[in-house]
Design a protein around this motif. Structure first.
Motif, PDB file in Angstrom:
ATOM      1  N   TYR A 143      11.813 -29.243  33.961  1.00  0.00           N
ATOM      2  CA  TYR A 143      11.766 -30.687  34.202  1.00  0.00           C
ATOM      3  C   TYR A 143      10.480 -31.322  33.688  1.00  0.00           C
ATOM      4  O   TYR A 143      10.522 -32.280  32.908  1.00  0.00           O
ATOM      5  CB  TYR A 143      11.933 -30.962  35.694  1.00  0.00           C
ATOM      6  N   TYR A 144       9.320 -30.805  34.131  1.00  0.00           N
ATOM      7  CA  TYR A 144       8.060 -31.414  33.715  1.00  0.00           C
ATOM      8  C   TYR A 144       7.826 -31.344  32.209  1.00  0.00           C
ATOM      9  O   TYR A 144       7.413 -32.332  31.593  1.00  0.00           O
ATOM     10  CB  TYR A 144       6.888 -30.776  34.467  1.00  0.00           C
ATOM     11  N   PRO A 145       8.071 -30.197  31.557  1.00  0.00           N
ATOM     12  CA  PRO A 145       7.917 -30.188  30.093  1.00  0.00           C
ATOM     13  C   PRO A 145       8.817 -31.192  29.388  1.00  0.00           C
ATOM     14  O   PRO A 145       8.382 -31.873  28.456  1.00  0.00           O
ATOM     15  CB  PRO A 145       8.280 -28.746  29.716  1.00  0.00           C
ATOM     16  N   LEU A 146      10.087 -31.316  29.823  1.00  0.00           N
ATOM     17  CA  LEU A 146      10.979 -32.279  29.205  1.00  0.00           C
ATOM     18  C   LEU A 146      10.488 -33.702  29.429  1.00  0.00           C
ATOM     19  O   LEU A 146      10.476 -34.531  28.502  1.00  0.00           O
ATOM     20  CB  LEU A 146      12.401 -32.114  29.760  1.00  0.00           C
ATOM     21  N   ARG A 147      10.073 -34.007  30.665  1.00  0.00           N
ATOM     22  CA  ARG A 147       9.624 -35.367  30.966  1.00  0.00           C
ATOM     23  C   ARG A 147       8.382 -35.728  30.163  1.00  0.00           C
ATOM     24  O   ARG A 147       8.288 -36.823  29.589  1.00  0.00           O
ATOM     25  CB  ARG A 147       9.334 -35.500  32.467  1.00  0.00           C
ATOM     26  N   ARG A 148       7.417 -34.813  30.104  1.00  0.00           N
ATOM     27  CA  ARG A 148       6.189 -35.094  29.365  1.00  0.00           C
ATOM     28  C   ARG A 148       6.451 -35.209  27.870  1.00  0.00           C
ATOM     29  O   ARG A 148       5.863 -36.052  27.185  1.00  0.00           O
ATOM     30  CB  ARG A 148       5.155 -34.007  29.649  1.00  0.00           C
ATOM     31  N   SER A 149       7.316 -34.353  27.355  1.00  0.00           N
ATOM     32  CA  SER A 149       7.597 -34.404  25.921  1.00  0.00           C
ATOM     33  C   SER A 149       8.270 -35.712  25.542  1.00  0.00           C
ATOM     34  O   SER A 149       7.959 -36.314  24.502  1.00  0.00           O
ATOM     35  CB  SER A 149       8.474 -33.218  25.525  1.00  0.00           C
ATOM     36  N   LEU A 150       9.194 -36.179  26.378  1.00  0.00           N
ATOM     37  CA  LEU A 150       9.871 -37.442  26.102  1.00  0.00           C
ATOM     38  C   LEU A 150       8.928 -38.626  26.275  1.00  0.00           C
ATOM     39  O   LEU A 150       8.970 -39.585  25.501  1.00  0.00           O
ATOM     40  CB  LEU A 150      11.089 -37.590  27.024  1.00  0.00           C
ATOM     41  N   ARG A 151       8.053 -38.559  27.275  1.00  0.00           N
ATOM     42  CA  ARG A 151       7.148 -39.675  27.539  1.00  0.00           C
ATOM     43  C   ARG A 151       6.120 -39.829  26.428  1.00  0.00           C
ATOM     44  O   ARG A 151       5.850 -40.945  25.970  1.00  0.00           O
ATOM     45  CB  ARG A 151       6.427 -39.474  28.879  1.00  0.00           C
ATOM     46  N   HIS A 152       5.533 -38.725  25.976  1.00  0.00           N
ATOM     47  CA  HIS A 152       4.399 -38.814  25.050  1.00  0.00           C
ATOM     48  C   HIS A 152       4.820 -38.776  23.582  1.00  0.00           C
ATOM     49  O   HIS A 152       4.006 -39.073  22.710  1.00  0.00           O
ATOM     50  CB  HIS A 152       3.402 -37.697  25.351  1.00  0.00           C
ATOM     51  N   ARG A 153       6.057 -38.382  23.298  1.00  0.00           N
ATOM     52  CA  ARG A 153       6.609 -38.454  21.936  1.00  0.00           C
ATOM     53  C   ARG A 153       5.658 -37.841  20.897  1.00  0.00           C
ATOM     54  O   ARG A 153       5.322 -38.465  19.897  1.00  0.00           O
ATOM     55  CB  ARG A 153       6.939 -39.901  21.571  1.00  0.00           C
ATOM     56  N   LEU A 154       5.254 -36.628  21.148  1.00  0.00           N
ATOM     57  CA  LEU A 154       4.364 -35.944  20.208  1.00  0.00           C
ATOM     58  C   LEU A 154       5.115 -35.580  18.930  1.00  0.00           C
ATOM     59  O   LEU A 154       6.260 -35.116  18.968  1.00  0.00           O
ATOM     60  CB  LEU A 154       3.813 -34.672  20.843  1.00  0.00           C
ATOM     61  N   HIS A 155       4.445 -35.743  17.808  1.00  0.00           N
ATOM     62  CA  HIS A 155       4.997 -35.304  16.533  1.00  0.00           C
ATOM     63  C   HIS A 155       3.845 -34.867  15.636  1.00  0.00           C
ATOM     64  O   HIS A 155       2.697 -35.275  15.820  1.00  0.00           O
ATOM     65  CB  HIS A 155       5.792 -36.431  15.864  1.00  0.00           C
ATOM     66  N   VAL A 156       4.161 -34.022  14.676  1.00  0.00           N
ATOM     67  CA  VAL A 156       3.152 -33.504  13.755  1.00  0.00           C
ATOM     68  C   VAL A 156       2.758 -34.605  12.780  1.00  0.00           C
ATOM     69  O   VAL A 156       3.616 -35.190  12.108  1.00  0.00           O
ATOM     70  CB  VAL A 156       3.679 -32.275  12.994  1.00  0.00           C
ATOM     71  N   ALA A 157       1.459 -34.899  12.733  1.00  0.00           N
ATOM     72  CA  ALA A 157       0.963 -35.919  11.807  1.00  0.00           C
ATOM     73  C   ALA A 157       0.371 -35.305  10.545  1.00  0.00           C
ATOM     74  O   ALA A 157       0.471 -35.881   9.466  1.00  0.00           O
ATOM     75  CB  ALA A 157      -0.095 -36.786  12.494  1.00  0.00           C
ATOM     76  N   GLU A 158      -0.244 -34.104  10.686  1.00  0.00           N
ATOM     77  CA  GLU A 158      -0.918 -33.501   9.532  1.00  0.00           C
ATOM     78  C   GLU A 158      -1.056 -32.006   9.746  1.00  0.00           C
ATOM     79  O   GLU A 158      -1.294 -31.539  10.860  1.00  0.00           O
ATOM     80  CB  GLU A 158      -2.310 -34.126   9.365  1.00  0.00           C
ATOM     81  N   VAL A 159      -0.885 -31.247   8.685  1.00  0.00           N
ATOM     82  CA  VAL A 159      -1.165 -29.805   8.674  1.00  0.00           C
ATOM     83  C   VAL A 159      -2.158 -29.549   7.558  1.00  0.00           C
ATOM     84  O   VAL A 159      -1.883 -29.847   6.396  1.00  0.00           O
ATOM     85  CB  VAL A 159       0.115 -28.977   8.453  1.00  0.00           C
TER      86      VAL A 159
END
Length: 384
Positions: A143-159
């Motif tokens: 639950y918490y990982p799903l909620r945080r991932s949806l809330r913060h919308r992290l995506h890769v910007a640079e490698v």
């Protein structure tokens, strides 16, 4: 559970998990063997092998229990350090998940066949214990990982490539300050692109947390880490955490010494950037095999100049003559003498150490010989 992890720390919890896991396994095997001996001894004239077959296959719920027991045996065998080194992390992780299925298959015979669980209140107690564990797992691992991932919308910007075999991944998101992450902590990361996205990997953030950015630095030493360094910008990221107690909060002294080897410097770049200290109170001893393998070197040099850090870059093998002194002074195996010269007053400092397990053990022994209290040594093994 975060409050448990942050109170005891990941290393201590992992040690206790391993200890309790093995003890539970051997007690379970003692139960199986002793019960088998008892039933085989009372074979009702059918022979011991037939009696064992009737017990482990024919008896009520016992076929499922036998399958569950076999799964748990496989999990434990593959967790032995010698065996685990020979299998891929992804394979080990998948096998480890079968412990859940093994326990679920063994559960019915505990309730319906166990002589200690015939009373209603004992069955209620056992159900409650299992349900609490299940609900806790679902809340904190799903639950918490799903909620945080949806809330913060992290995506890769640079490698970006740092050194041969080492890359940094910069991720962007929103309201990342609400994660309350601290420099030195780690997350479990899942990059939602390509094969293996379901398996989480532990990586420490390698820069001070930012409200819109997080950075990790990865050495490509396995399939998972190798794929992570080839992630494409725009890939969505799921997170679990933050975890870890290797932060500035554990400090007890104004002076701080950082000792790192290779990629072990990455947990400390953020700490060095945002920790509280005055010029001259921090010493960094960074061991690398070659100058081209020094990770975030420009960042470290800029911090050293701006905040008055004594930065010692040690090139070469730990046991090479003179390798503990930047000026090449022959040192042989006098690591303790080198530490006291490189970091004056180390005995009254907080010492942060991160490197391979064997290297950590050697450095810890040298620190103790130099008079550093075990309570002032904050150690992390980057190979876990």
């Amino acid at each position: 559970m975060p409050w448990v992890e942050q109170s005891w720390g990941h290393d201590l919890l992992a040690h206790r998990h391993r200890l309790l896991g093995y003890w539970s396994f051997w007690l379970m095997m003692a139960h199986v063997v002793l019960f088998a001996v008892s039933r085989a001894g009372d074979d009702r004239g059918e022979g011991p092998l037939r009696a064992l077959y009737r017990l482990f296959v024919g008896a009520s719920w016992m076929l499922l229990t036998s399958l569950g027991t076999f799964m748990i045996i496989v999990v434990v065998v593959t967790s032995i350090r010698v065996v685990r080194k020979r299998i891929r992390y992804e394979s080990w992780h998948l096998i480890h998940l079968y412990a859940y299925l093994g326990m679920a298959l063994a559960f019915p015979h505990q309730i319906f066949d166990g002589t200690h669980f015939h009373d209603l209140w004992t069955q209620a107690f056992w159900w409650a214990m299992l349900l609490i564990a299940l609900i806790t797992t679902l809340i904190y691992r799903v639950y918490y990982p799903l909620r945080r991932s949806l809330r913060h919308r992290l995506h890769v910007a640079e490698v970006r490539r740092e050194t041969p075999g080492v890359s940094s991944i910069v991720m962007e998101g929103r309201d990342l300050d609400r994660l309350r992450a601290k420099s030195g902590q780690f997350f479990i990361w899942r990059f939602l692109g390509g094969p293996g996205w379901t398996r989480g990997h532990l990586y420490t953030i390698s820069a001070a947390p930012h409200p819109e950015k997080l950075r990790i630095t990865i050495q490509a030493i396995g399939d998972g880490s190798g794929r992570a360094t080839m992630i494409k910008p725009g890939t969505r990221v799921m997170i679990e955490g933050p975890y870890g107690t290797l932060t500035e909060d554990v400090r007890r002294h104004p002076r701080m010494v950082v000792i790192a080897a290779g990629v072990g410097i990455t947990p400390f770049t953020g700490i060095l950037a945002d920790a509280r200290y005055e010029p001259g109170e921090v010493t960094v001893i960074y061991r690398v095999s070659g100058i081209h393998n020094a990770i975030h070197l420009e960042e470290l040099e800029e911090l050293a100049q701006r905040r008055g850090i004594a930065l010692h870059l040690l090139i070469g093998s730990r046991r090479a003559p003179g390798s503990w002194f930047p000026d090449g002074t022959p040192s042989g195996r006098t690591d303790t003498r080198a530490l006291t010269l490189l970091a004056p007053g180390i005995a009254g400092s907080d010492v942060f150490v991160c490197g391979p397990r064997k290297w950590n053990d050697l450095v810890r022994d040298s620190l103790k010989a130099a008079g550093v209290s075990k309570h002032d040594i904050h150690l992390e093994d980057y190979s876990w």
